[in-house]
Enzyme design. Structure first.
Site, PDB file in Angstrom:
ATOM      1  N   THR A  11      21.463  42.361  39.392  1.00  0.00           N
ATOM      2  CA  THR A  11      22.699  41.761  39.887  1.00  0.00           C
ATOM      3  C   THR A  11      22.862  42.115  41.356  1.00  0.00           C
ATOM      4  O   THR A  11      21.980  42.707  41.969  1.00  0.00           O
ATOM      5  CB  THR A  11      23.918  42.257  39.095  1.00  0.00           C
ATOM      6  OG1 THR A  11      24.246  43.589  39.513  1.00  0.00           O
ATOM      7  CG2 THR A  11      23.645  42.255  37.602  1.00  0.00           C
ATOM      8  N   CYS A  12      24.029  41.777  41.899  1.00  0.00           N
ATOM      9  CA  CYS A  12      24.245  41.999  43.326  1.00  0.00           C
ATOM     10  C   CYS A  12      24.387  43.468  43.688  1.00  0.00           C
ATOM     11  O   CYS A  12      24.326  43.822  44.862  1.00  0.00           O
ATOM     12  CB  CYS A  12      25.470  41.227  43.808  1.00  0.00           C
ATOM     13  SG  CYS A  12      27.015  41.791  43.071  1.00  0.00           S
ATOM     14  N   GLY A  22      25.985  28.075  43.420  1.00  0.00           N
ATOM     15  CA  GLY A  22      25.954  28.691  42.098  1.00  0.00           C
ATOM     16  C   GLY A  22      27.306  29.198  41.644  1.00  0.00           C
ATOM     17  O   GLY A  22      28.358  28.770  42.129  1.00  0.00           O
ATOM     18  N   GLU A  58      35.487  44.081  37.012  1.00  0.00           N
ATOM     19  CA  GLU A  58      35.101  42.732  37.464  1.00  0.00           C
ATOM     20  C   GLU A  58      34.475  41.963  36.311  1.00  0.00           C
ATOM     21  O   GLU A  58      33.792  42.525  35.471  1.00  0.00           O
ATOM     22  CB  GLU A  58      34.168  42.823  38.672  1.00  0.00           C
ATOM     23  CG  GLU A  58      32.859  43.571  38.437  1.00  0.00           C
ATOM     24  CD  GLU A  58      31.700  42.653  38.154  1.00  0.00           C
ATOM     25  OE1 GLU A  58      31.922  41.437  38.067  1.00  0.00           O
ATOM     26  OE2 GLU A  58      30.582  43.158  38.016  1.00  0.00           O
ATOM     27  N   GLY A  59      34.718  40.666  36.288  1.00  0.00           N
ATOM     28  CA  GLY A  59      34.368  39.864  35.128  1.00  0.00           C
ATOM     29  C   GLY A  59      32.975  39.272  35.121  1.00  0.00           C
ATOM     30  O   GLY A  59      32.526  38.768  34.095  1.00  0.00           O
ATOM     31  N   GLU A  60      32.266  39.296  36.253  1.00  0.00           N
ATOM     32  CA  GLU A  60      30.981  38.602  36.324  1.00  0.00           C
ATOM     33  C   GLU A  60      29.877  39.294  35.524  1.00  0.00           C
ATOM     34  O   GLU A  60      28.961  38.653  35.028  1.00  0.00           O
ATOM     35  CB  GLU A  60      30.522  38.463  37.782  1.00  0.00           C
ATOM     36  CG  GLU A  60      31.338  37.486  38.615  1.00  0.00           C
ATOM     37  CD  GLU A  60      32.519  38.160  39.288  1.00  0.00           C
ATOM     38  OE1 GLU A  60      32.731  39.360  39.023  1.00  0.00           O
ATOM     39  OE2 GLU A  60      33.224  37.492  40.064  1.00  0.00           O
ATOM     40  N   TYR A 120      28.791  32.114  42.034  1.00  0.00           N
ATOM     41  CA  TYR A 120      29.588  32.792  43.045  1.00  0.00           C
ATOM     42  C   TYR A 120      30.200  31.789  44.024  1.00  0.00           C
ATOM     43  O   TYR A 120      31.286  32.024  44.558  1.00  0.00           O
ATOM     44  CB  TYR A 120      28.741  33.817  43.794  1.00  0.00           C
ATOM     45  CG  TYR A 120      28.785  35.190  43.171  1.00  0.00           C
ATOM     46  CD1 TYR A 120      29.941  35.953  43.212  1.00  0.00           C
ATOM     47  CD2 TYR A 120      27.670  35.726  42.539  1.00  0.00           C
ATOM     48  CE1 TYR A 120      29.995  37.206  42.640  1.00  0.00           C
ATOM     49  CE2 TYR A 120      27.713  36.979  41.957  1.00  0.00           C
ATOM     50  CZ  TYR A 120      28.873  37.723  42.012  1.00  0.00           C
ATOM     51  OH  TYR A 120      28.921  38.961  41.435  1.00  0.00           O
ATOM     52  N   ALA A 121      29.508  30.688  44.255  1.00  0.00           N
ATOM     53  CA  ALA A 121      30.067  29.661  45.136  1.00  0.00           C
ATOM     54  C   ALA A 121      31.329  29.069  44.523  1.00  0.00           C
ATOM     55  O   ALA A 121      32.342  28.867  45.209  1.00  0.00           O
ATOM     56  CB  ALA A 121      29.035  28.565  45.390  1.00  0.00           C
ATOM     57  N   SER A 172      30.942  48.943  37.583  1.00  0.00           N
ATOM     58  CA  SER A 172      30.821  47.989  38.681  1.00  0.00           C
ATOM     59  C   SER A 172      31.406  48.544  39.972  1.00  0.00           C
ATOM     60  O   SER A 172      32.160  49.523  39.963  1.00  0.00           O
ATOM     61  CB  SER A 172      31.532  46.680  38.324  1.00  0.00           C
ATOM     62  OG  SER A 172      30.948  46.076  37.196  1.00  0.00           O
TER      63      SER A 172
END
Length: 432
Positions: free
Chosen positions: A46-47, A193, A116-118, A195-196, A111
């Site tokens: 992930t990021c 995507g 955070e929900g992602e 996040y966009a 996180s």
């Protein structure tokens, strides 16, 4: 044995996470190639984290260190990272600790922005990818399913989702001091995507109306039509940069989307004294040298993480309690697996005797369907208490006591539990 190799914002620099993410496919392949040791693997990139969850065919505690070093070496070789650097920038969790870590991760407790929900969706997609590659073992499948259920429980039963803010919204919160009027901001969104979409929603919540979208992969037109924004035409990136006050990048491309060279036309644009670039990509979408350009400020994930807020304590504590209970239950169910061979052997022993007696009764003409059904029911009743007791002993870490008792009392020969095979993806089965 379960092993989790974890390198995250808590242990590693973002440059290292960037490099690991870029080589995620190679790492996944390298781990799968260790079939003599690794019976299953799932890679989560992930990021702000890179993790590999592995099912290792070596139950002995003494083998943990060797297995961990093998994993670190495989990851380092595949990603081109020195093993010592990787070792100092990561953590390795084993068995129950590995399971509890994944449950915490999927619930948003580990996180950058707590809650955070992602991350829950990213965990599910990591499992899907591993299924398609045929690298998921039964134990990993069970663990990731528990993680998904736990994250849903945390979301539905606590306030952590509202206490924590997404990376996107936190980035825009940090940009607030640079913006006098969001409704007058001209925004360039690079990426189409998930996040966009989240970025666009957060921008509109603040009153932004003028949004252009650019896609390195050519998906801008489709995104623009479905989201009501303007697509940047081919070759129009320079003009779009010159038009924008705020640039938000969130693509998954491996190379830089923006470099200093992209800003030549933008630097000549009159009327815009300062541009803010928010880089939400990992790998990084923006060359760090962009921050050295006059009038350009770069806000990247590393900077954003430094400003991550502390979640509301009550919500976080409630979430941790749910995760702890789920992890304990998973550990207990895992412990029960140790007693399965003895239970299977005992059931087989009892029902073999029963079948033999029924067969002899049939030869004498003494059997009936009702009698057979009653005898089988009686056998099940007699086995119930030993089965319950066996699971209780297993949960307490005493599975061997039950196995020893069964061997002593009934003369059973108990086979070791077989190694679970990898689960083959459905599309591979149907394609063969």
């Amino acid at each position: 044995m379960l092993i989790c190799f974890s390198s995250s914002h808590r242990t590693a620099a973002f440059d290292l996470l960037d490099q690991l993410e870029r080589h995620a496919p190679a790492v996944a392949t390298a781990l799968a190639e260790h079939s003599e040791l690794v019976t299953g693997s799932v890679v989560l990139a992930t990021c702000n984290r890179f993790e590999a969850y592995l099912d290792i065919d070596e139950p002995l505690p003494a083998a943990r260190a060797v297995s961990a070093e093998t994993v670190i070496a495989a990851v380092g070789n595949a990603a081109g990272i020195d093993a010592d650097l990787l070792r100092s920038s990561s953590r390795v969790y084993c068995d129950d600790a590995a399971a509890e870590h994944l449950l915490s991760v999927s619930s948003g407790l580990d996180s950058v922005v707590v809650g955070e929900g992602e991350i829950a969706g990213q965990v599910r997609r990591a499992l899907t990818t591993a299924r398609q590659a045929g690298t998921v073992s039964q134990d990993l499948e069970r663990l990731f399913q528990v993680a998904s259920r736990t994250s849903r429980g945390v979301k539905n039963r606590t306030g952590i989702a509202t206490a924590g803010r997404s990376i996107v919204r936190l980035a825009l919160d940090l940009a607030e001091s640079r913006v006098s009027d969001w409704s007058r901001m001209r925004v360039l969104l690079i990426g189409t995507g998930k996040y966009a979409g989240a970025s666009l929603a957060a921008l509109r919540d603040r009153g932004v109306a003028d949004v252009q979208v650019h896609s390195p992969s050519g998906r801008a037109e489709k995104f623009a039509l479905s989201h009501g924004v303007t697509a940047v035409p081919a070759g129009g990136l320079g003009a779009a940069l010159a038009h924008a006050h705020l640039i938000v990048t969130c693509t998954t491309v491996r190379d830089y989307t923006l470099t200093p060279g992209n800003f030549g036309q933008a630097q000549q644009q009159d009327g815009i004294e300062r541009r803010l670039v928010i880089d939400l990509g990992l790998p990084r979408n923006v060359d760090s040298a962009v921050a050295e350009l006059p009038g350009v400020e770069l806000l990247d994930l590393e900077t954003i993480s430094l400003h991550a807020p502390v979640a509301e304590l009550n919500a976080a504590d409630d979430a941790r309690e749910i995760v702890g209970a789920a992890a304990a239950e998973f550990a207990a169910q895992t412990a029960e697996q140790a007693v399965k061979p003895a239970l299977i052997a005992l059931r087989k022993h009892v029902f073999d005797i029963l079948d033999a007696e029924i067969a002899r009764a049939r030869t004498r003409g003494d059997s009936s369907e009702q009698t057979e059904a009653a005898l089988r029911h009686l056998a099940g009743v007699l086995l119930h208490t030993p089965s319950v007791r066996a699971r209780e002993l297993a949960r307490a870490g005493d599975a061997q006591r039950f196995a020893d008792a069964a061997e002593t009392l009934f003369g059973l020969r108990i086979e070791e539990a077989p190694v679970h095979p990898r689960l083959i993806a459905v599309d591979r089965v149907t394609a063969s």
